[in-house]
Write an enzyme that holds these catalytic residues in place. Structure first.
Site, mmCIF file in Angstrom:
data_model
loop_
_atom_site.group_PDB
_atom_site.id
_atom_site.type_symbol
_atom_site.label_atom_id
_atom_site.label_comp_id
_atom_site.label_asym_id
_atom_site.label_seq_id
_atom_site.Cartn_x
_atom_site.Cartn_y
_atom_site.Cartn_z
ATOM 1 N N PHE A 178 0.680 -0.981 -0.037
ATOM 2 C CA PHE A 178 0.060 0.519 0.011
ATOM 3 C C PHE A 178 0.955 0.889 -0.156
ATOM 4 O O PHE A 178 0.478 2.312 0.548
ATOM 5 C CB PHE A 178 -1.103 -0.126 1.386
ATOM 6 C CG PHE A 178 -1.765 -1.637 1.460
ATOM 7 C CD1 PHE A 178 -2.331 -1.867 0.388
ATOM 8 C CD2 PHE A 178 -1.736 -2.153 2.173
ATOM 9 C CE1 PHE A 178 -3.827 -2.930 0.598
ATOM 10 C CE2 PHE A 178 -2.399 -3.724 2.136
ATOM 11 C CZ PHE A 178 -3.253 -3.561 1.476
ATOM 12 N N ARG A 180 2.505 4.997 -0.540
ATOM 13 C CA ARG A 180 3.020 5.846 -1.750
ATOM 14 C C ARG A 180 4.126 6.349 -1.722
ATOM 15 O O ARG A 180 5.157 6.141 -1.113
ATOM 16 C CB ARG A 180 1.622 6.920 -0.714
ATOM 17 C CG ARG A 180 0.739 6.311 -0.044
ATOM 18 C CD ARG A 180 0.154 7.538 0.641
ATOM 19 N NE ARG A 180 0.942 7.206 2.007
ATOM 20 C CZ ARG A 180 1.580 7.835 3.397
ATOM 21 N NH1 ARG A 180 1.182 9.124 3.375
ATOM 22 N NH2 ARG A 180 2.254 7.940 4.132
ATOM 23 N N LYS A 239 -6.157 -4.695 -2.122
ATOM 24 C CA LYS A 239 -5.729 -3.486 -2.622
ATOM 25 C C LYS A 239 -6.526 -2.664 -3.377
ATOM 26 O O LYS A 239 -6.631 -1.234 -4.152
ATOM 27 C CB LYS A 239 -4.387 -4.581 -3.021
ATOM 28 C CG LYS A 239 -3.432 -3.344 -4.130
ATOM 29 C CD LYS A 239 -3.084 -2.170 -3.428
ATOM 30 C CE LYS A 239 -2.549 -0.701 -4.673
ATOM 31 N NZ LYS A 239 -0.601 -1.419 -4.881
ATOM 32 N N ASN A 243 -8.143 1.204 -3.764
ATOM 33 C CA ASN A 243 -7.424 2.175 -4.726
ATOM 34 C C ASN A 243 -9.133 2.513 -5.293
ATOM 35 O O ASN A 243 -8.496 4.415 -5.749
ATOM 36 C CB ASN A 243 -6.337 1.909 -5.807
ATOM 37 C CG ASN A 243 -4.963 1.612 -5.128
ATOM 38 O OD1 ASN A 243 -4.803 2.316 -3.965
ATOM 39 N ND2 ASN A 243 -3.689 1.671 -6.099
ATOM 40 N N CYS A 295 -0.491 3.938 -10.654
ATOM 41 C CA CYS A 295 -1.659 3.302 -10.012
ATOM 42 C C CYS A 295 -3.305 3.305 -9.993
ATOM 43 O O CYS A 295 -3.954 2.168 -10.199
ATOM 44 C CB CYS A 295 -1.483 3.176 -8.009
ATOM 45 S SG CYS A 295 0.639 2.743 -8.379
HETATM 46 C C1 UGA Z 1 -1.901 4.926 -4.176
HETATM 47 C C2 UGA Z 1 -2.415 4.770 -3.314
HETATM 48 O O1 UGA Z 1 -2.176 5.896 -2.383
HETATM 49 C C3 UGA Z 1 -1.884 3.445 -2.256
HETATM 50 O O2 UGA Z 1 -2.382 3.432 -0.812
HETATM 51 C C4 UGA Z 1 -1.016 2.830 -3.716
HETATM 52 O O3 UGA Z 1 0.017 1.420 -2.726
HETATM 53 C C5 UGA Z 1 -0.540 2.833 -4.726
HETATM 54 O O4 UGA Z 1 -1.335 3.624 -5.062
HETATM 55 C C6 UGA Z 1 -0.462 1.997 -5.248
HETATM 56 O O5 UGA Z 1 -1.432 1.208 -5.856
HETATM 57 O O6 UGA Z 1 0.168 1.495 -5.165
HETATM 58 P P1 UGA Z 1 0.130 6.736 -5.058
HETATM 59 O O7 UGA Z 1 -0.191 6.498 -6.704
HETATM 60 O O8 UGA Z 1 2.141 6.799 -5.130
HETATM 61 O O9 UGA Z 1 -0.029 6.229 -4.096
HETATM 62 O O10 UGA Z 1 0.159 8.427 -5.445
HETATM 63 P P2 UGA Z 1 -1.551 9.009 -4.194
HETATM 64 O O11 UGA Z 1 -0.216 9.546 -3.045
HETATM 65 O O12 UGA Z 1 -2.445 7.879 -3.715
HETATM 66 O O13 UGA Z 1 -1.256 10.068 -5.114
HETATM 67 C C7 UGA Z 1 -2.227 9.811 -6.140
HETATM 68 C C8 UGA Z 1 -3.412 11.057 -6.721
HETATM 69 O O14 UGA Z 1 -3.713 11.751 -6.559
HETATM 70 C C9 UGA Z 1 -2.139 12.261 -7.131
HETATM 71 O O15 UGA Z 1 -2.167 12.873 -8.809
HETATM 72 C C10 UGA Z 1 -2.342 13.096 -6.782
HETATM 73 O O16 UGA Z 1 -2.006 14.659 -7.005
HETATM 74 C C11 UGA Z 1 -3.664 12.671 -6.342
HETATM 75 N N1 UGA Z 1 -4.318 13.310 -5.225
HETATM 76 C C12 UGA Z 1 -4.941 13.184 -3.662
HETATM 77 C C13 UGA Z 1 -5.698 14.502 -5.512
HETATM 78 O O17 UGA Z 1 -6.113 14.845 -6.631
HETATM 79 N N2 UGA Z 1 -6.468 14.858 -4.256
HETATM 80 C C14 UGA Z 1 -6.247 14.201 -3.163
HETATM 81 O O18 UGA Z 1 -6.867 15.138 -2.085
HETATM 82 C C15 UGA Z 1 -5.136 13.877 -2.789
#
Ligand code: UGA
Length: 477
Positions: A178, A180, A239, A243, A295
């Site tokens: 999980f 980030r 998982k 997501n 992801c």
């Molecule tokens: C995501 C999940 O948060 C992890 O828990 C998971 O393990 C991972 O995918 C995976 O499947 O390996 P990640 O892709 O690193 O992690 O990124 P996030 O922090 O989740 O952000 C994803 C996107 O959502 C980014 O583009 C971010 O800018 C956007 N976001 C996030 C928003 O637009 N608004 C928010 O409030 C939060």
């Protein structure tokens, strides 16, 4: 399903096999040394395990073995160097070496979206499992970490048993990750939960042993790491469900942003207000240009494709809408740019020729150089089609962005990017942009027009400095 809080469970032999050598601290391999595998390998070596990272990409393995980490991830360089030096961490391209070395083999290869549809491409899983299994000579546990369609673990079990030499006891477990990006080391070392999808007590005990140091670290910090023990299918679904939930939460607030724009309301205050309700919570409610990365976008698509295959397609139809809201937010930046630059949007799209647009950001989120499915880079690509002169600045992702979008200019600093710009667009919420002084930036820009695609700037300060400011889902002030 049972929830357990493990502490010191020793490795117990499976009824039909001898315990692997190295118990109670098994030796670990991580197959696939991309983002996931290299982080896990370095972190588990840091926890004290003997670790071997294996990847078929010889160039990547040579770099990792020399302490050069190909990805930008805070803290990972130090962990890599420290554990290479300690001798606990090594890398190889050899399946035979991995099979000989490890008791527990974690599959960390990518499962990208297939080019011919929404489903996940499992070919890397197949090649790593068959490549490893054929070389096994003693009992081994293969643990899937990659994000996969439900049903994959059973298939991996069949593959492993088919390709392992006769008489070698190989078992499978599924333990999704999980982590980030940007917090990957922290998420591996201090997870908020661990899921063990297992079929046998032997597999469960061996997984505990492979995580024992992580539980011990938690105990020294007065924390607990909950472990949820499940069947294969539940572990796989946990998982993608997590997501899908996160993606839905983001698209929910972005849908509210659309309504706020129509109603003249402010989505940031709306999010703040609903977030105080602890049932809703304030995390993942930041409206902007949508979610991206390697992801969330591909996972919600693969989840829909798999649900369709198993007869549950209707249940996930809403995820199609989640995807559509997400795509619409990227287009909204183009409309805002047209409004700010006072250019019409014709049938062939807007024409911004003769203008210079500074794009601040390219990574899909801050603290990473990852540009996979980056909303910010998608915005930059769309702006590049308007005949405007585009200059991108990202503190870490310029090199990767250039491979995806070569025909625009890349600045090496924020000031260079905004120099003479008619419009500035913030598309990644880097701290450097949040902290930028609107007066100083205003001195450099040709016109004080800014689109805050991430709602990350102090809008009152920018407006006070004379900027025509547009946020996502916010009224024009
Ligand atoms: C995501 C999940 O948060 C992890 O828990 C998971 O393990 C991972 O995918 C995976 O499947 O390996 P990640 O892709 O690193 O992690 O990124 P996030 O922090 O989740 O952000 C994803 C996107 O959502 C980014 O583009 C971010 O800018 C956007 N976001 C996030 C928003 O637009 N608004 C928010 O409030 C939060």
């Amino acid at each position: 399903m049972t929830v357990q809080y493990p502490s010191t469970s020793p490795v117990q032999p499976h009824a039909t096999s001898t315990p692997p050598s190295g118990a109670p601290r098994p030796r670990l391999t991580f197959l696939g040394c991309g983002y996931l595998g290299s982080t896990y390998a370095a972190c588990f070596a840091e926890l004290g395990y003997e670790v071997l990272g294996m990847d078929v990409d010889a160039e990547r393995v040579a770099k990792l073995a020399a302490g050069q980490n190909p990805i930008h991830e805070p803290g990972l360089d130090e962990l890599l160097k420290h554990n290479l030096a300690s001798g606990r961490l090594r890398f190889t391209t050899s399946y035979a070496e991995a099979a000989e070395f490890g008791d527990v083999h974690f599959i960390c290869v990518g499962t990208p979206q297939r080019p011919d549809g929404m489903a996940a491409d499992l070919s890397y899983i197949e090649s790593s499992v068959t490549g490893l299994a054929a070389h096994l000579t003693r009992p081994a546990l293969i643990v899937g970490k990659s994000t996969v369609p439900v049903g994959t673990a059973n298939w991996v079990e069949e593959l492993a048993c088919k390709h392992a030499p006769d008489g070698v006891d190989v078992q499978v477990a599924w333990s999704p990750e999980f982590l980030r990006e940007g917090f990957a080391c922290e998420d591996v070392l201090r997870p908020d939960r661990i899921v063990f999808g297992v079929k046998s007590d032997w597999a469960r005990q061996l997984l505990y042993a492979a995580h024992k140091a992580l539980f011990e670290l938690a105990a020294t910090e007065d924390r607990e790491v909950p472990v949820v023990v499940t069947d294969f299918a539940t572990a796989e679904l946990v998982k993608v469900a997590a997501n899908a939930f996160l993606a839905t939460k983001i698209s929910f607030i972005n849908a509210m942003a659309e309504v706020c724009e129509a109603a003249g309301a402010d989505v940031t205050l709306l999010a703040k207000s609903i977030g105080y309700d602890s049932r809703i919570g304030n995390k993942f409610l930041r409206a902007g240009i949508g979610f991206g990365g390697g992801c969330l976008p591909k996972d919600i698509r693969a989840f829909q494709a798999r649900a369709q295959e198993i007869g549950a397609g209707e249940a996930l139809r809403f995820l199609h809408e989640v995807d559509l809201v997400n795509q619409r937010r990227r287009n909204r930046v183009l409309q805002m740019a047209a409004e700010l630059l006072n250019r019409p949007i014709g049938p062939a799209g807007p024409d911004f020729s003769g203008t210079k647009i500074a794009v601040l950001g390219a990574a899909f989120k801050p603290n990473t150089d990852d540009v996979r499915d980056s909303p910010g880079l998608a915005v930059a690509k769309a702006l590049a089609k308007t005949s405007a002169e585009i200059v991108i600045y990202d503190p870490e992702a310029a090199e990767k962005a250039r491979q995806e979008l070569p025909d625009v200019a890349y600045a090496t600093s924020l000031t260079e990017a905004v120099d003479g710009a008619d419009l500035t667009c913030v598309v990644t919420a880097w701290d450097e942009f949040r902290r930028a002084d609107p007066h100083a930036v205003g001195e450099l820009a040709k016109a004080r027009r800014i689109i805050d695609g991430m709602n990350c700037l102090d809008h009152a300060a920018w407006i006070a400095a004379g900027w025509d400011y547009r946020g996502m889902g916010r009224p024009i002030l």
